[in-house]
Write a protein that holds these residues in place. Structure first.
Motif, PDB file in Angstrom:
ATOM      1  N   VAL A  78       0.842  -1.203   0.000  1.00 47.95           N
ATOM      2  CA  VAL A  78       0.000   0.000   0.000  1.00 47.95           C
ATOM      3  C   VAL A  78       0.875   1.251   0.000  1.00 47.95           C
ATOM      4  N   ILE A  79       1.915   1.245   0.817  1.00 45.10           N
ATOM      5  CA  ILE A  79       2.821   2.396   0.855  1.00 45.10           C
ATOM      6  C   ILE A  79       3.502   2.582  -0.505  1.00 45.10           C
ATOM      7  N   LEU A  80       3.938   1.477  -1.098  1.00 42.23           N
ATOM      8  CA  LEU A  80       4.628   1.573  -2.388  1.00 42.23           C
ATOM      9  C   LEU A  80       3.682   1.812  -3.565  1.00 42.23           C
ATOM     10  N   SER A  81       2.369   1.692  -3.334  1.00 42.59           N
ATOM     11  CA  SER A  81       1.432   1.916  -4.436  1.00 42.59           C
ATOM     12  C   SER A  81       1.438   3.370  -4.897  1.00 42.59           C
ATOM     13  N   PHE A  82       1.940   4.245  -4.044  1.00 39.95           N
ATOM     14  CA  PHE A  82       2.082   5.638  -4.465  1.00 39.95           C
ATOM     15  C   PHE A  82       3.200   5.789  -5.491  1.00 39.95           C
ATOM     16  N   VAL A  83       4.058   4.786  -5.581  1.00 39.73           N
ATOM     17  CA  VAL A  83       5.150   4.789  -6.550  1.00 39.73           C
ATOM     18  C   VAL A  83       4.867   3.758  -7.649  1.00 39.73           C
ATOM     19  N   VAL A  84       3.668   3.281  -7.767  1.00 36.41           N
ATOM     20  CA  VAL A  84       3.143   2.355  -8.764  1.00 36.41           C
ATOM     21  C   VAL A  84       3.613   0.911  -8.570  1.00 36.41           C
ATOM     22  N   PHE A  88       1.726  -3.763  -8.235  1.00 40.24           N
ATOM     23  CA  PHE A  88       2.176  -5.080  -8.685  1.00 40.24           C
ATOM     24  C   PHE A  88       2.474  -5.989  -7.488  1.00 40.24           C
ATOM     25  N   LEU A  89       3.012  -5.401  -6.433  1.00 36.57           N
ATOM     26  CA  LEU A  89       3.278  -6.171  -5.219  1.00 36.57           C
ATOM     27  C   LEU A  89       1.971  -6.677  -4.607  1.00 36.57           C
ATOM     28  N   LEU A  90       0.948  -5.848  -4.585  1.00 37.03           N
ATOM     29  CA  LEU A  90      -0.343  -6.254  -4.022  1.00 37.03           C
ATOM     30  C   LEU A  90      -1.005  -7.345  -4.870  1.00 37.03           C
ATOM     31  N   ILE A  91      -0.884  -7.235  -6.180  1.00 37.23           N
ATOM     32  CA  ILE A  91      -1.434  -8.276  -7.064  1.00 37.23           C
ATOM     33  C   ILE A  91      -0.699  -9.594  -6.838  1.00 37.23           C
TER      34      ILE A  91
END
Length: 125
Positions: A78-84, A88-91
Motif C-alpha cells: 500500500v505504501i509503495l502503491s504511491f510509486v506504482v 504489482f506487489l499487491l497483485i
C-alpha cells in the motif's frame, strides 16, 4: 535362539486431524466473503485445538506466520502503491495468498507441515 526385537510403529496424524488442518488452511478464504473472517476463523480453529493436538498446533503456526507476514507485505504494498510498483506487489501478494493456502491445505491433508514461502517466522514450527 535370538531375542525378539520389539518394533515401534510411529503413525502420522489421523485422517480427522489432517482434514481439520486442511480446513484451517482453507479457512483463510473466508476473508474474501466477510471482512476479517480470514483472520478470525483460522484463529478460533487454531485456539480450539492447539493445546490438545501438536499437528494442528504446527499448522496453526504456519497459517498465522503467513497471515502476519501477508499483513506486513500488504502494508508495504500500500505504501509503495504511491510509486506504482506497490500495485504489482499487491497483485502478486493476492496470487501468492491463494496459491499458498491451497498448497498448504494439500500438504496438510498429506500429513506434511511446511512453512509457506516468503513467510516471516513469528512462531517456531
Amino acid at each position: 535362539m535370538e531375542p525378539v526385537q520389539e518394533t515401534t510403529v510411529i503413525t502420522g496424524p489421523s485422517q480427522e486431524d489432517r482434514t481439520y488442518a486442511m480446513l484451517l488452511h482453507l479457512s483463510q478464504f473466508t476473508g474474501y466473503l466477510i471482512p476479517f473472517a480470514g483472520l478470525l476463523v483460522p484463529l478460533v480453529m487454531w485456539l480450539m485445538k492447539k493445546d490438545t493436538n501438536p499437528y494442528i498446533d504446527a499448522h496453526g503456526k504456519v497459517v498465522f506466520n503467513w497471515i502476519l507476514s501477508a499483513l506486513i507485505w500488504g502494508v508495504i504494498g500500500v505504501i509503495l502503491s504511491f510509486v506504482v510498483i506497490g500495485i504489482f506487489l499487491l497483485i502478486a501478494l493476492a496470487i501468492c495468498h491463494i496459491i499458498f493456502a491451497i498448497v498448504g491445505a494439500i500438504r496438510a491433508n498429506d500429513g506434511i507441515v511446511r512453512n509457506y514461502p516468503l513467510t516471516i517466522k513469528f512462531f517456531k514450527v
